[in-house]
Design a protein around this motif. Structure first.
Motif, short mmCIF file in Angstrom:
data_model
loop_
_atom_site.label_atom_id
_atom_site.label_comp_id
_atom_site.label_asym_id
_atom_site.label_seq_id
_atom_site.Cartn_x
_atom_site.Cartn_y
_atom_site.Cartn_z
N SER A 102 -0.83 -3.62 0.51
CA SER A 102 0.41 -2.95 0.90
C SER A 102 1.07 -2.31 -0.32
O SER A 102 2.07 -1.61 -0.18
CB SER A 102 1.36 -3.94 1.56
N MET B 7 4.53 -10.31 3.55
CA MET B 7 4.99 -8.96 3.20
C MET B 7 5.97 -8.36 4.20
O MET B 7 6.73 -7.46 3.87
CB MET B 7 3.78 -8.02 3.03
N GLY B 8 5.92 -8.83 5.44
CA GLY B 8 6.92 -8.42 6.43
C GLY B 8 6.92 -6.94 6.79
O GLY B 8 7.98 -6.40 7.14
N CYS B 9 5.77 -6.27 6.74
CA CYS B 9 5.72 -4.87 7.20
C CYS B 9 6.20 -4.85 8.65
O CYS B 9 5.75 -5.65 9.48
CB CYS B 9 4.30 -4.32 7.11
N THR C 288 1.42 -9.77 12.22
CA THR C 288 1.20 -10.84 11.24
C THR C 288 2.42 -10.98 10.33
O THR C 288 2.83 -12.09 9.99
CB THR C 288 -0.04 -10.55 10.37
N GLY C 289 2.98 -9.84 9.95
CA GLY C 289 4.13 -9.84 9.04
C GLY C 289 5.33 -10.57 9.64
O GLY C 289 6.15 -11.12 8.91
N PHE D 55 5.89 -2.98 11.19
CA PHE D 55 5.05 -2.56 12.31
C PHE D 55 3.89 -3.54 12.55
O PHE D 55 2.96 -3.24 13.27
CB PHE D 55 4.48 -1.15 12.04
N CYS D 56 3.95 -4.72 11.91
CA CYS D 56 2.78 -5.61 11.93
C CYS D 56 3.14 -6.99 12.50
O CYS D 56 4.09 -7.62 12.05
CB CYS D 56 2.25 -5.75 10.51
N CYS E 12 1.45 -13.91 6.64
CA CYS E 12 1.66 -12.94 5.55
C CYS E 12 3.13 -12.88 5.18
O CYS E 12 4.00 -12.94 6.06
CB CYS E 12 1.17 -11.56 5.98
N GLY F 186 -7.36 -7.98 7.55
CA GLY F 186 -6.89 -8.89 8.59
C GLY F 186 -5.54 -9.48 8.19
O GLY F 186 -4.71 -8.80 7.57
N MET F 187 -5.33 -10.74 8.51
CA MET F 187 -4.05 -11.36 8.18
C MET F 187 -3.91 -11.53 6.67
O MET F 187 -4.86 -11.96 6.00
CB MET F 187 -3.95 -12.73 8.84
N GLY F 188 -2.74 -11.21 6.14
CA GLY F 188 -2.47 -11.50 4.73
C GLY F 188 -2.53 -10.29 3.82
O GLY F 188 -3.04 -9.23 4.19
N GLU F 189 -1.97 -10.47 2.64
CA GLU F 189 -1.99 -9.44 1.59
C GLU F 189 -3.05 -9.89 0.58
O GLU F 189 -2.83 -10.82 -0.21
CB GLU F 189 -0.59 -9.33 0.95
#
Ligand code: SF4
Length: 361
Positions: free
Chosen positions: A200, A121-123, A128-129, A125-126, A119, A164-167
């Motif tokens: 997001s 988006m780089g959140c 995957t990000g 707390f995540c 992903c 799940g994974m991804g935006e």
């Protein structure tokens, strides 16, 4: 007919009908092929009232792609199951099977699917990000996550969440096509309102979702009602700030008439103060929302969920100021790294392995 085979599971039945029309395939036969591919995972060898010659022509022109299951882990604590799949290339991604825990005698599942490998988006707390984006998934790769999990399950899958994974809204075409295939009666026949697309906060995607008047639920992750604070944990805020986001959400509500679900990852000391409840109430003033509270799951330990007392205080503040439905979502499968924000292809405890052991990269 064409140099490229027509991919089953990658098209809605009407798209399949158009793609196979040059072969002499009727819309009815296209629907039969869709049922066979999505419900039974096969290309039929014979069908009543369909000539063997036509079916043979069809079989030469289509391909039925399948994901490989690389690994599976089931939580002994709450029955959540995490699956690691791979498509046609070497990229792998995860899906989670969520049991509806309050229905012991009538068990059903929801499947949380990935829409991208990694992903962008780089959140903060995540997990995957932190991996960055590898690529978008094709519609069939999303649909087949549900098909494979259904085939592995004793009870029916009745809902799908794109969490799940991804935006999802950055892979709009494939995500919406997959959701349509999952919803159509000759696909997985999952009710449109039981399919949730989570974002997001991709404003152009929300606007397109609104224009397309889709039957699926929209969930928007907020984390804070204060732009500067939101930007600290969700970099998307720099591109699509809260003002633009809320205007897109309000337009969505106005056009669709639907209540919007806002997801609030609970982070101790960050977004659980009375001030956060007051700001959220101001931001969503006169907009019917449901607020989903979900404990943050950060394997690095930087972000922690609130304890009981902090959570109770925040809920009291929401009751007082927000006056909208608030739902505490159970985020299960923590022990197998299947909970929200934990999908990073980690299968850590050997005691939980089922199926083929796979070494993740
Ligand atoms: S929370 Fe969702 S959008 Fe944000 S980085 Fe993780 S997968 Fe991407």
């Amino acid at each position: 007919m064409t140099t490229m085979p027509v991919l089953l599971k990658d098209l809605t039945s009407s798209e399949l009908s158009v793609a196979l029309a040059p072969l002499g395939v009727s819309p009815h036969l296209a629907r039969q092929l869709q049922v066979a591919a999505v419900k039974r995972d096969e290309i039929p060898e014979s069908l009543p009232a369909v000539s063997a010659k036509l079916l043979e022509r069809v079989r030469r022109e289509v391909r039925l792609p399948r994901l490989s299951l690389l690994n599976k882990a089931v939580s002994p604590c709450d029955g959540f199951a995490k699956y690691l799949f791979r498509g046609d290339d070497q990229e792998s991604y995860e899906a989670v099977r969520i049991p509806l825990l309050n229905r012991k005698d009538d068990l059903k599942y929801i499947v949380c699917v990935s829409s991208q490998a990694g992903c962008a988006m780089g959140c903060r707390f995540c997990a995957t990000g932190r991996q960055g984006l590898v690529r978008d998934l094709a519609a069939w790769e999303i649909v087949d996550q549900v098909i494979r999990i259904q085939a592995d399950s004793e009870h029916p899958v009745r809902g799908v969440v794109f969490m799940g994974m991804g935006e999802p809204l950055l892979n709009y075409e494939s995500v919406i096509r997959a959701a349509r295939i999952l919803a159509e009666p000759c696909g997985m026949a999952i009710a449109g309102k039981a399919i949730s697309i989570s974002t997001s906060g991709i404003v152009p995607g929300i606007r397109r979702f609104t224009t397309d008047r889709l039957p699926f639920r929209l969930i928007v992750s907020l984390a804070s009602a204060d732009s500067a604070r939101r930007r600290e944990v969700m970099p998307v805020e720099a591109t699509y700030p809260l003002g633009d986001l809320m205007s897109a959400i309000r337009d969505y509500h106005r056009v669709s008439g639907r209540r919007v679900t806002l997801a609030w990852p609970l982070i101790s000391g960050f977004n659980t103060r009375t001030e956060d409840a007051v700001q959220l109430a101001e931001l969503t003033c006169n907009l019917p929302i449901t607020l989903d509270l979900i404990d943050v799951n950060d394997a690095t330990g930087q972000f922690r969920p609130p304890d009981r007392a902090e959570l109770d205080e925040f809920r009291d503040a929401l009751r007082l100021h927000l006056k909208m439905p608030v739902i505490r979502r159970y985020s299960g499968g923590r022990d197998i790294h299947a909970a929200c924000g934990m999908l990073a292809k980690q299968f850590c405890s050997p005691t939980h392995f089922e199926g083929t052991r796979f070494s993740t990269r």
